[in-house]
Design an enzyme around this catalytic site. Structure first.
Site, mmCIF file in Angstrom:
data_model
loop_
_atom_site.group_PDB
_atom_site.id
_atom_site.type_symbol
_atom_site.label_atom_id
_atom_site.label_comp_id
_atom_site.label_asym_id
_atom_site.label_seq_id
_atom_site.Cartn_x
_atom_site.Cartn_y
_atom_site.Cartn_z
ATOM 1 C CG ASP A 687 -3.710 -29.579 9.253
ATOM 2 O OD1 ASP A 687 -3.667 -30.130 8.128
ATOM 3 O OD2 ASP A 687 -2.711 -29.465 9.980
HETATM 4 C C1 BGC Z 1 -0.527 -30.936 7.686
HETATM 5 C C2 BGC Z 1 -0.776 -29.728 6.806
HETATM 6 C C3 BGC Z 1 -0.856 -30.173 5.373
HETATM 7 C C4 BGC Z 1 -1.941 -31.215 5.233
HETATM 8 C C5 BGC Z 1 -2.093 -31.736 3.823
HETATM 9 C C6 BGC Z 1 -1.520 -32.039 7.424
HETATM 10 O O1 BGC Z 1 -1.167 -33.198 8.092
HETATM 11 O O2 BGC Z 1 -0.534 -30.566 9.026
HETATM 12 O O3 BGC Z 1 0.234 -28.782 6.976
HETATM 13 O O4 BGC Z 1 -1.079 -29.073 4.536
HETATM 14 O O5 BGC Z 1 -1.644 -32.315 6.066
HETATM 15 O O6 BGC Z 1 -1.000 -32.482 3.425
#
Ligand code: BGC
Length: 763
Positions: A687
């Site tokens: 993530d």
């Molecule tokens: C989120 C993800 C997301 C990523 C990119 C993160 O903060 O938890 O679900 O895909 O950011 O935006």
């Protein structure tokens, strides 16, 4: 059939699904009319009708309805954060929907609400990251105003809205989980002035519904419309006016009170949460131990018609040589016994044999939705479950097994009564899948890792890569909105260096998901994950995401960062709207449908957040302390179904720790289970950003080296923390290259190879 009531049947695509001006805007943005129609259909099929006394619904277009609640205009179309931040070409509120379908409503009242909502003093606050509004302060109404709108036989509709999101947990406060005083006053007044009151819940999460008891039958109908994306108002009107007969079912249990959820005491911790409930999540707990605390059960949902279900055949394993992929099949006949066309959902439940391992009273083992049935028409449908799925995980034996005894199966008739489908006797304990102990403190992880070191590569392309290039192949380009991808992208990996691109390795562009494509460009905003799950219609969701795949192609996106698949462990989790359900089977099947759809066009889906991202509070510190059995049967099970059925090309780890180890460093999670046991051979990405840490097994390995050894291939979006602006290596990966127990060239090759494999699978 009620006089004057006409139900439009057949394909939703045949309906005039978008007003000209809206469709023009969408088509100009490159969104196919088919996608709009499917999004509308999914939003409508996801609506769940909880109550409907005396056929209050469906409404007739010519009957004037009085619409209360500011969300009639300030509608919540989706939740907040990366999972909802799409730029749709238009948004259809409830009032837009009423206008578009030509329904009659109280114009004077609507005007009062319009004036209020448009007054800058009261206008809905858009908020900012992590501080978005969970609801908008309701417009105060006076008794005169409400009484003035009432007339004999006239129905009132009250809309109540809520939203939560990423970094925005629901809270046990008025305006979030609970009604506000103003909302209570509104309900009090409307229920005393009108004989028929319909409540529409425009929510992404389960909210408190204990107030429904107080009003009793003063509220005639309750419909959960969820957050339906840009077609919300059209879809809601489809259901309110019966163009679509409600056919959604709850993907979660609604309890009488928040305290009734057994996870309530162990939710929201900063350092950790003890998953004391083990496998008893959602209905597995309520049906087994707290039936009296259920307000609306998992799987509940009414229709404007009625159905009869009959079991035609039950097929059980015949030979003794069965394995996890041996199926039990049930054929049922569903007849529409009512007066209106509609679709029914059939749920197949399994009662597992009692034994050494504690079992839930029953578990969902399969489900299916009928085709559109005309009154009197029947459909025969097949439900199936694998015996692997109904097995339990025995931590002593590190195996899924069926304990000796009777496994009985039943389906529900018209959603309520149990009909026995058949049973299967297991004569002696049967191991259906031997696994390896994983993700517990007892495993000698160091030895396991050393025993499984990869071989050196002989691939000439890999051998031609310099250490710098190999390092770049393990991380994204830097920050979000990389110049290498479409504007507004979430990040880029693969060919992030000029020299890699010269060798034919192109950049791979990622965009959020799941409720549509999050770019600067206009893209379709889809119904939230919970609404999708409540449709129980996997084919519809697959078809919808096949359109998203085409939209990705048009926008130059390779990887959609979705579906969001975490289990609804507790109703307060801010991102529940993005996720599907409290049940791993429903969540897994829905995730698989999304993945199949997106990947039809050759693009990649990226299920997330693997695993246990069950709360937003301190999500990157929090340790989910959970038994291996609960992991295997609940929190990993949904991902397992998705991986085995739909082979996603990419998967994203979560921010949190599981039993002390951050997912992005978790060798057992990613290598032992995901790749080893389930056969995943795609790319694993973090993530966005990760916590710095040292490997306990190999203390000289830090950060990126620790991660790559776990086979978490890519650090996204590239830098370690979001405050860094470094587009270059932090040095942690290569620092120990060539040292004893340091990172090995073969491990770098293994990650680069994984990216090359993905490139071959992309258009
Ligand atoms: C989120 C993800 C997301 C990523 C990119 C993160 O903060 O938890 O679900 O895909 O950011 O935006």
């Amino acid at each position: 059939m009620r006089k004057g009531f006409q139900l439009v049947t057949g394909s939703p695509l045949a309906q005039e699904s978008v007003r000209n001006t809206d469709s023009q805007k969408a088509i100009a943005a490159g969104i196919d009319a088919k996608e709009i129609a499917l999004a509308r259909c999914a939003a409508a099929e996801g609506c769940v009708l909880l109550k409907n006394i005396g056929h209050t619904l469906p409404l007739l277009k010519e009957e004037e309805v009085a619409v209360f609640g500011r969300c009639q205009r300030d509608y919540f179309y989706v939740g907040y954060g990366s999972g909802g931040d799409v730029n749709p070409p238009y948004l259809i509120s409830l009032m837009d929907g009423l206008d578009q379908c030509g329904a009659s409503y109280d114009k004077k009242l609507a005007e009062i609400y319009r004036t209020f909502c448009e007054n800058p003093k009261y206008a809905a606050d858009p908020g900012w990251w992590g501080h978005w509004p969970m609801s908008h302060p309701e417009m105060p109404v006076t008794p005169e105003m409400v009484r003035g709108a009432a007339a004999p036989g006239k129905k009132a509709l009250v809309v109540i809205g809520r939203a939560a999101g990423e970094d925005r947990e629901n809270t046990l406060t008025q305006g979030s989980y609970y009604l506000t005083d103003e909302e209570i006053r509104l309900l009090d007044q409307v229920t005393s002035a009108f004989a028929s009151v319909i409540v529409v819940l425009n929510i992404g999460n389960i909210m408190d519904m204990s107030w429904t008891a107080k009003y009793g039958d003063k509220i005639s109908s309750i419909l959960i419309a969820w957050q339906g994306g840009m077609e919300s108002g059209n879809a809601l009107c489809d259901v309110l006016y019966g163009t679509v007969n409600p056919c959604g079912r709850l993907s979660d249990t609604i309890a009488n009170n928040y305290e009734d959820y057994n996870t309530a005491e162990n939710f929201g911790g900063k350092e950790f949460n003890d998953y004391k409930e083990g496998i008893f999540v959602g209905y597995r707990y309520f049906a087994s131990n707290a039936k009296d605390k259920i307000l609306y059960p998992f799987g509940f949902g009414l229709s404007y018609t009625s159905f009869k279900t009959e079991v035609l055949a039950f097929e059980k394993p015949t030979s003794a040589s069965v394995d996890k992929d041996t199926f039990i099949r049930v054929r049922v006949k569903v007849t529409n016994t009512g007066e209106l066309p509609g679709k029914d959902v059939v749920l197949l439940w399994c009662r597992q044999a009692e034994g050494r391992l504690e079992k839930a009273s029953f578990i969902l083992a399969g489900f299916s939705k009928t085709k559109m049935l005309q009154p009197g028409e029947t459909d025969e449908i097949d439900l199936e479950t694998s015996i692997g799925y109904i097995s339990s995980y025995d931590e002593e034996k590190s195996a899924f097994l069926l304990e000796e005894g009777i496994y009985s199966f039943f389906v529900n008739d018209d959603g309520i009564d149990e009909i026995k489908a058949g049973s299967w006797t297991v004569a002696a304990e049967l191991i259906t899948e031997q696994c390896e102990q994983a993700m517990t403190k007892e495993v000698d992880l160091k030895q396991r890792i050393l025993d499984r070191m990869p071989q050196e590569s002989t691939d000439p392309l890999l051998l031609s890569l310099s250490d710098k290039e190999l390092e770049a192949m393990t991380r994204g380009h830097g920050m979000m909105n990389s110049v290498l991808g479409a504007k507004g992208n979430a990040g880029v990996f693969g060919g992030i260096l000029e020299s890699l691109r010269e060798k034919g390795i192109r950049p791979i562009i990622c965009a959020d998901g799941p409720a549509g494509i999050r770019l600067s460009a206009d893209c379709a905003l889809l119904p939230c994950g919970t609404a999708q799950a409540c449709s129980f219609n996997t084919q519809l969701i697959e078809d919808l995401y096949a359109q998203v795949g085409n939209e990705m192609a048009k926008n130059g996106v390779d990887v959609l960062l979705g579906p969001g698949m975490n289990i609804h462990r507790n109703p307060l989790c801010g991102r529940n709207f993005e996720y599907f359900s409290e049940d791993p089977l429903l969540s897994g099947k829905m995730g698989a449908a999304v993945v199949r759809g997106v990947q039809q066009s050759g693009r990649a889906a990226c299920p997330k957040h693997f695993a246990c991202n069950n709360q937003e509070t301190h999500r990157n510190i929090n340790d989910a302390r959970v038994s291996e059995r609960a992991l295997r049967e609940i929190y990993l099970r949904n991902f397992e179904i998705c991986v085995r059925e739909a082979a996603p090309k990419v998967i994203m780890t979560s921010y949190n720790k599981i039993n002390g180890v951050w997912s992005h460093y978790n060798y057992d999670l990613v290598t032992t289970v995901l790749r080893g046991q389930w056969g995943f051979d795609g790319v694993v990405i973090t993530d966005w950003w990760m916590k710095r840490s040292k490997s306990p097994e190999f203390p000289q390995l830090e950060d990126n080296a620790y991660r790559v050894r776990a086979q978490v291939d890519i650090l996204m979006p590239g830098a370690i923390t979001h405050v860094e602006r470094n587009y270059v290596s932090d040095g942690s990966l290569l620092k120990t290259l060539g040292q004893k127990e340091g990172i090995k060239k073969a491990e770098l090759f293994r990650t680069a190879e994984s990216v090359l494999r993905l490139l071959k699978r992309l258009p």
